[in-house]
Design a protein around this motif. Sequence first.
Motif, PDB file in Angstrom:
ATOM      1  N   ALA A  49       0.848  -1.196   0.000  1.00  0.00           N
ATOM      2  CA  ALA A  49       0.000   0.000   0.000  1.00  0.00           C
ATOM      3  C   ALA A  49       0.873   1.232   0.000  1.00  0.00           C
ATOM      4  O   ALA A  49       2.044   1.171   0.367  1.00  0.00           O
ATOM      5  CB  ALA A  49      -0.861   0.009   1.249  1.00  0.00           C
ATOM      6  N   MET A  50       0.300   2.347  -0.389  1.00  0.00           N
ATOM      7  CA  MET A  50       1.026   3.618  -0.281  1.00  0.00           C
ATOM      8  C   MET A  50       0.041   4.760  -0.056  1.00  0.00           C
ATOM      9  O   MET A  50      -1.044   4.785  -0.617  1.00  0.00           O
ATOM     10  CB  MET A  50       1.861   3.862  -1.540  1.00  0.00           C
ATOM     11  N   ASP A  51       0.429   5.680   0.812  1.00  0.00           N
ATOM     12  CA  ASP A  51      -0.338   6.908   1.030  1.00  0.00           C
ATOM     13  C   ASP A  51       0.596   8.070   0.728  1.00  0.00           C
ATOM     14  O   ASP A  51       1.730   8.064   1.190  1.00  0.00           O
ATOM     15  CB  ASP A  51      -0.779   7.036   2.497  1.00  0.00           C
ATOM     16  N   MET A  52       0.105   9.040  -0.009  1.00  0.00           N
ATOM     17  CA  MET A  52       0.915  10.247  -0.171  1.00  0.00           C
ATOM     18  C   MET A  52       0.387  11.312   0.777  1.00  0.00           C
ATOM     19  O   MET A  52      -0.793  11.664   0.751  1.00  0.00           O
ATOM     20  CB  MET A  52       0.859  10.787  -1.603  1.00  0.00           C
ATOM     21  N   LEU A  53       1.288  11.811   1.633  1.00  0.00           N
ATOM     22  CA  LEU A  53       0.929  12.882   2.557  1.00  0.00           C
ATOM     23  C   LEU A  53       1.478  14.196   2.013  1.00  0.00           C
ATOM     24  O   LEU A  53       2.583  14.235   1.470  1.00  0.00           O
ATOM     25  CB  LEU A  53       1.529  12.624   3.941  1.00  0.00           C
ATOM     26  N   GLY A  54       0.699  15.242   2.194  1.00  0.00           N
ATOM     27  CA  GLY A  54       1.140  16.555   1.705  1.00  0.00           C
ATOM     28  C   GLY A  54       1.789  17.363   2.810  1.00  0.00           C
ATOM     29  O   GLY A  54       1.527  17.134   3.992  1.00  0.00           O
ATOM     30  N   PRO A  55       2.642  18.325   2.436  1.00  0.00           N
ATOM     31  CA  PRO A  55       3.224  19.222   3.438  1.00  0.00           C
ATOM     32  C   PRO A  55       2.199  20.258   3.895  1.00  0.00           C
ATOM     33  O   PRO A  55       1.063  20.239   3.421  1.00  0.00           O
ATOM     34  CB  PRO A  55       4.382  19.878   2.687  1.00  0.00           C
ATOM     35  N   GLU A  56       2.603  21.153   4.773  1.00  0.00           N
ATOM     36  CA  GLU A  56       1.746  22.248   5.255  1.00  0.00           C
ATOM     37  C   GLU A  56       0.420  21.721   5.807  1.00  0.00           C
ATOM     38  O   GLU A  56      -0.644  22.260   5.522  1.00  0.00           O
ATOM     39  CB  GLU A  56       1.475  23.253   4.118  1.00  0.00           C
ATOM     40  N   LYS A  57       0.483  20.638   6.540  1.00  0.00           N
ATOM     41  CA  LYS A  57      -0.686  20.034   7.194  1.00  0.00           C
ATOM     42  C   LYS A  57      -1.773  19.595   6.212  1.00  0.00           C
ATOM     43  O   LYS A  57      -2.956  19.563   6.544  1.00  0.00           O
ATOM     44  CB  LYS A  57      -1.290  20.990   8.228  1.00  0.00           C
ATOM     45  N   ALA A  58      -1.380  19.268   4.998  1.00  0.00           N
ATOM     46  CA  ALA A  58      -2.367  18.883   3.979  1.00  0.00           C
ATOM     47  C   ALA A  58      -3.005  17.529   4.291  1.00  0.00           C
ATOM     48  O   ALA A  58      -4.125  17.259   3.883  1.00  0.00           O
ATOM     49  CB  ALA A  58      -1.710  18.843   2.606  1.00  0.00           C
ATOM     50  N   GLY A  59      -2.286  16.683   5.011  1.00  0.00           N
ATOM     51  CA  GLY A  59      -2.822  15.349   5.310  1.00  0.00           C
ATOM     52  C   GLY A  59      -2.697  14.415   4.124  1.00  0.00           C
ATOM     53  O   GLY A  59      -1.908  14.657   3.193  1.00  0.00           O
ATOM     54  N   GLU A  60      -3.510  13.352   4.142  1.00  0.00           N
ATOM     55  CA  GLU A  60      -3.429  12.333   3.092  1.00  0.00           C
ATOM     56  C   GLU A  60      -4.095  12.843   1.809  1.00  0.00           C
ATOM     57  O   GLU A  60      -5.280  13.120   1.788  1.00  0.00           O
ATOM     58  CB  GLU A  60      -4.132  11.069   3.590  1.00  0.00           C
ATOM     59  N   LEU A  61      -3.307  12.922   0.756  1.00  0.00           N
ATOM     60  CA  LEU A  61      -3.830  13.357  -0.543  1.00  0.00           C
ATOM     61  C   LEU A  61      -4.220  12.158  -1.382  1.00  0.00           C
ATOM     62  O   LEU A  61      -5.172  12.207  -2.165  1.00  0.00           O
ATOM     63  CB  LEU A  61      -2.772  14.161  -1.306  1.00  0.00           C
ATOM     64  N   ILE A  62      -3.429  11.076  -1.234  1.00  0.00           N
ATOM     65  CA  ILE A  62      -3.597   9.896  -2.079  1.00  0.00           C
ATOM     66  C   ILE A  62      -3.536   8.639  -1.229  1.00  0.00           C
ATOM     67  O   ILE A  62      -2.747   8.554  -0.290  1.00  0.00           O
ATOM     68  CB  ILE A  62      -2.461   9.853  -3.141  1.00  0.00           C
ATOM     69  N   GLY A  63      -4.382   7.671  -1.580  1.00  0.00           N
ATOM     70  CA  GLY A  63      -4.265   6.326  -1.015  1.00  0.00           C
ATOM     71  C   GLY A  63      -4.281   5.352  -2.175  1.00  0.00           C
ATOM     72  O   GLY A  63      -5.111   5.478  -3.078  1.00  0.00           O
ATOM     73  N   GLY A  64      -3.356   4.415  -2.180  1.00  0.00           N
ATOM     74  CA  GLY A  64      -3.333   3.463  -3.294  1.00  0.00           C
ATOM     75  C   GLY A  64      -2.613   2.186  -2.933  1.00  0.00           C
ATOM     76  O   GLY A  64      -2.148   2.020  -1.796  1.00  0.00           O
ATOM     77  N   SER A  65      -2.520   1.288  -3.899  1.00  0.00           N
ATOM     78  CA  SER A  65      -1.856   0.009  -3.628  1.00  0.00           C
ATOM     79  C   SER A  65      -1.668  -0.808  -4.898  1.00  0.00           C
ATOM     80  O   SER A  65      -2.284  -0.536  -5.928  1.00  0.00           O
ATOM     81  CB  SER A  65      -2.688  -0.827  -2.649  1.00  0.00           C
TER      82      SER A  65
END
Length: 450
Positions: free
Chosen positions: A362-378
């Motif tokens: 699995a992979m989650d992309m987290l954004g800077p500046e407190k953006a949180g999870e932008l993407i979830g995938g696998s």
Amino acid sequence: MSLSRYKGYTTIEQLKESEGKEVTLRGWVYNLRGKGKLQFIILRDGTGICQCVLFQSNVSEEIFQNGKLLTQESSVMITGKVVPTDKAPGGFEIDVTNLEIVTLAKDYPITPKEHGDAFLLEHRHLWLRSSRQHAIMRVRSAVVKAIRDFFDGNGFKLMDSPILTPNACEGTSTLFETQYFDLGKAYLSQSGQLYAEASAMALGRVYTFGPTFRAERSKTRKHLTEFWMVEPEMAFFDLNDDMDLAEDLVEYIVKFVLKTCQQELKTLERDTTMLEKVVRPFHRMSYSEAVEWLQKNKIPLITKVDGKEVETEFPWGEDFGSTQEEAIMEQFDKPCIIHRYPTEVKAFYMKRDPDNEKVVLAMDMLGPEKAGELIGGSQREDNYDLLLERIKHENLPEEEFQWYLDLRKYGSVTHSGFGLGVERTVKWITGAQHIREVIPFPRMIYRIVP
Ligand code: 4AD
Ligand code: MG
């Protein structure tokens, strides 16, 4: 497309093409200032804002008096000469020669003074006209265009997934349920992914793009119950390919917005320094490395025991919450992908890592500046037996997933995909405080009107 059908009318966005010429604008009064022989009408027409100067000696008495009747949000048609100025936003103003009132507005409820959140949300249908909201919606439109251009330009085909579905995709706790004629229960789709997988086996590289639904009980600044998600799905892609594609997409979106939305970002007073740093390669770390980092930096797991918050060392196996995500991201000025999460915290369809049974690809992309999870995938489980085992383990109805299992029966291949949340992305790029500001009509646990 030829715009000749609309001949005779100009938009504020197009004013620079008409410098020195007479044009007619159609729009609404955003604001008004008058003194003596001068009336300043700040006009908005959907494309921008422009100051129109009504000077008593340039027009008939009737027109001047009509100008004085105007109120905030009255609709008007204004004719005049386009004059460059560095004082007004947009760089041009109109020397008015004619003014026609379309409809006078009475007591427009949103005034330039400060309003509370509840009031603005109740008036969302009007709030959208305000300059900040207007700028956010234009950035949203650009983000969606960037997404479509990116996929269309890279050989992907759009394959829409259904919204009414017979089964869950992302866990059974956030399903919106409805009765579907005599066929039993149907659910609003939490994700188009399962159908995207079938589509990828037919067309190779596809994306599905539409609204998705989660009966989220959380009242955070990052959750909606209805949000838009784009979900690419690619046959023959493994997790590494998937992560590379996710980076390419996000880099493309940010570059596109920086290129096309300078005016909007200025209106939003968005400091774009960090956005300019969103260039591949992004950071990457495994979940296990992230947990080690949390432990070393004393970022605890916070749980509630008997109503009291208890802090313990972050244990391997727990899912990250915003506390952990934000702590990890504080060290980075561009997004970071975290990969190989514990099997137990992730969805049934993810493929187990052949090198470590305890984690999934699995992979989650987290954004800077407190953006949180932008993407979830696998990367998806492509083995029939292992997938069936996961479906049973999660107590999902086997019959409903027969078609999905079929994909592993007839020419199964390595495949991967991800979902990018449009609103999370727009919130990050615009710097909006709350996710409800970045969708035209937000749906949240406590709001469905307007
Ligand atoms: O991580 P999620 O749940 O992943 C999926 O749904 C996969 N089926 C996607 C796939 O692999 N095709 O959601 C993906 C993204 C999140 O990273 C987040 O950006 C957004 O969707 N998202 C939400 N946005 C707003 N409100 C919510 N309640 C959201 N839940 C997820
Ligand atoms: Mg997720």
